[in-house]
Write a protein that holds these residues in place. Structure first.
Motif, PDB file in Angstrom:
ATOM      1  N   ASN A 123      -1.926   3.900   0.497  1.00 51.65           N
ATOM      2  CA  ASN A 123      -2.046   4.462   1.617  1.00 51.65           C
ATOM      3  C   ASN A 123      -2.374   5.986   1.930  1.00 51.65           C
ATOM      4  O   ASN A 123      -2.557   6.610   2.937  1.00 51.65           O
ATOM      5  N   HIS A 135       0.743  -1.292  -0.030  1.00 53.03           N
ATOM      6  CA  HIS A 135       0.180   0.226  -0.127  1.00 53.03           C
ATOM      7  C   HIS A 135       0.832   1.491   0.095  1.00 53.03           C
ATOM      8  O   HIS A 135       0.291   2.457  -0.248  1.00 53.03           O
ATOM      9  N   ASP A 136       2.174   1.123   0.284  1.00 54.26           N
ATOM     10  CA  ASP A 136       2.810   2.296   0.086  1.00 54.26           C
ATOM     11  C   ASP A 136       3.863   2.482  -1.187  1.00 54.26           C
ATOM     12  O   ASP A 136       4.482   3.502  -1.018  1.00 54.26           O
ATOM     13  N   ARG A 171      -7.725   6.421  -0.199  1.00 53.40           N
ATOM     14  CA  ARG A 171      -8.614   5.261  -0.611  1.00 53.40           C
ATOM     15  C   ARG A 171      -9.600   5.420  -1.687  1.00 53.40           C
ATOM     16  O   ARG A 171     -10.167   4.581  -2.478  1.00 53.40           O
TER      17      ARG A 171
END
Length: 572
Positions: free
Chosen positions: A98, A72-73, A101
């Motif tokens: 992240n 997510h990063d 969303r």
């Protein structure tokens, strides 16, 4: 005796699986057949568009898509470089998971989820419904349709056993070489051969330590000849797809992969080749999307250059459009023109996606060639600055622009009621939210977790922005057995955005009608939006023009020449 089913889906890729899952949540029985085994090969599709994510939100699988395993990063930038230890020319930035969303115009956003992971998510959702059958290694042999249904001959590829199925409707989701389309004798037009391309899937351990370029999702390589290759993340870890473009078939078949990898990195690096896939880039569209009780969806109906990721994402919208119309007809509340509207609405939408994909393909290479691109001189620096600025400016329009995913309007449509207002200007890059009839009903947050689009269920939804009487519309819907839910919306932002006090939204999230008061004849309104309005004159207007420009095929006919010609009538 034949097995009986309301719907038989041919093709187990993402379009067929999405349709099966949508029919499943609607309580309809269906059988999906796929000639291949369940195991997937290399991912052709890598990114899931924002509108597809909205549809997956309705299917209940967005959490699975968000959590399939991509870090997510990870920065999702697209960067133009001479090579990974060379010069960076420019960068199209995109936020990591992240960071955001959702997106400004949707409760969802576009994210990477390659087909290798996306298809199994849809498959498990479809399988969660006991009335949906998925049958792999089962092949279509023949079909014959009549006034009441379609008789289909199948064969089990493992045992050789033949079987017959009797379906109310047959849906061909079987790819660009569709056997269903071929058996119907439906022609395709467009550009059947833009170029040969080769996808090479590479395992590259410790990728980020092998070069100096800042992290990105996609690297576009620019040489003296212009854009020559892309390297794209697949699993977010160590699997990458190297795509070679602009060379002929023989050169690709004998490509020196080590030399290409060396050129990408500027030196030798450790890697292994997982798979190679040779394919033809094309832009085609079928002359019609239906014939009686048989329909085409996805690549069977329209094949796109993959640039911008519009092929699968356009096909998912085909499935979402067709799902509710099949339910309406099979449950008895859909009118005789409802299934006809599938072709009428989706073919122009596909043509728009096709033309946008082709423009995206050209944006990547136009204006990128210069012999001084690698020169360590002032002249070389100026060339790199000029080319980099040009590529960033043009390609910010290619990677997940909201307009192409969210902005299409079904206008004209025999099941949408115009209100006399001026249609918003077509824009495949920017997006202006609107409740104009035929448009996707715009997103507004009603609470931190609930979007207004979450109110749109499997039936029609009436959004009531003031206390206007609506009982007459309720009674009209009930008289035709049309499912209708009314929601009183007290959100000031939503009220201003939707512009009218009453907005009727279809099961696929597009606006069917809007006004400040109910019409005098609510039954006529309901009949039109359920496909029983007898709007023959409107639907047969063949002089209406598309925003897209016609492209020629080998015979000189244009892609969009026949886009608005009405199809063979669907049986109901």
């Amino acid at each position: 005796m034949p097995i009986e089913t309301p719907v038989l889906i041919v093709g187990g890729g993402p379009i067929g699986l999405a349709l099966a899952a949508d029919l499943g949540r609607r309580g309809l029985e269906a059988i999906l057949i796929e000639r291949r085994a369940e195991k997937l090969g290399a991912a052709r599709m890598i990114e899931v568009g924002v509108r597809t994510m909205e549809i997956c939100r309705q299917l209940g699988v967005t959490d699975e898509i968000w959590n399939w395993g991509f870090p997510h990063d990870q920065p999702l930038d697209n960067v133009f470089v001479t090579h990974l230890d060379g010069y960076e020319l420019g960068r199209v930035k995109a936020p990591s998971f992240n960071t955001h969303r959702s997106s400004p115009f949707s409760p969802e956003r576009a994210i990477p989820c390659p087909q290798t992971w996306f298809d199994p998510i849809l498959k498990e959702r479809a399988r969660s419904f006991p009335h949906i059958q998925l049958r792999y290694q089962t092949e279509l042999q023949n079909f014959v349709q009549d006034a009441d249904g379609v008789t289909v001959d199948l064969v089990d590829r493992m045992t050789g056993r033949s079987q017959q199925v009797r379906a109310k409707y047959l849906i061909g989701c079987d790819g660009s070489d569709s056997l269903v389309r071929s058996m119907l004798g439906i022609q395709i037009r467009g550009q059947r051969h833009l170029d040969w391309s080769l996808n090479v899937y590479l395992k590259i351990p410790n990728f980020k330590y092998l070069h100096r370029t800042a992290p990105a999702f996609r690297y576009v390589f620019i040489g003296p000849e212009g854009t020559w290759s892309f390297l794209t993340m697949v699993d977010g870890k160590d699997l990458y797809r190297l795509q070679l473009i602009g060379v002929d078939k023989t050169a690709l078949e004998t490509a020196d992969i080590p030399a290409y990898v060396r050129r990408c990195f500027g030196r030798d690096i450790p890697y292994t080749v997982e798979e190679k896939v040779l394919w033809v880039r094309k832009m085609t569209i079928a002359d019609r999307y239906m014939d009686g009780r048989v329909f085409l969806a996805g690549d069977a109906a329209h094949a796109h250059p993959p640039n911008g990721g519009l092929g699968m994402n356009t096909g998912i919208q085909d499935a979402f459009d067709l799902g509710w119309k099949l339910e309406a007809v099979l449950k008895g509340w859909g009118g005789p023109e409802l299934l006809d509207s599938y072709d009428y609405e989706r073919r122009p939408a596909s043509s728009r996606g096709n033309e946008t994909s082709l423009a995206n393909y050209r944006r990547l290479s136009d204006g990128s060639a210069d012999q001084l691109i690698d020169e360590p001189s002032e002249e070389g620096a100026l060339v790199r600055k000029t080319i980099g600025e040009h590529l960033v400016r043009e390609n910010v329009k290619a990677w997940n622009p909201p307009g192409v995913h969210l902005g299409y309007i079904y206008n004209p449509s025999p099941i949408v009621i115009p209100d006399g207002s001026v249609q918003p200007q077509e824009d495949t890059y920017g997006y202006q939210p609107t409740s104009f009839p035929g448009a996707r009903a715009p997103h507004v947050w009603l609470s931190p977790q609930e979007s207004i689009i979450d109110l749109f269920g499997p039936g029609f939804t009436l959004l009531q922005f003031e206390d206007v009487p609506v009982d007459e519309l309720r009674r009209a819907a009930a008289a035709r057995n049309v499912p209708l839910t009314v929601h009183r919306i007290r959100n000031p932002h939503a009220c201003a955005l939707y512009e009218r006090r009453l907005v009727l939204v279809r099961p696929d999230g597009h606006v069917a009608w809007r006004d400040d008061v109910l019409p005098e004849d609510c039954l006529a309104l309901i009949d039109i939006v359920r496909g029983a309005g007898r709007r023959v004159a409107a639907r047969r207007n063949e002089d209406l023009l598309l925003a897209s420009t016609a492209r020629s095929d080998d015979s000189g006919a244009g892609v969009s020449d026949n886009v608005l010609k009405y199809p063979a009538r669907a049986a109901s």
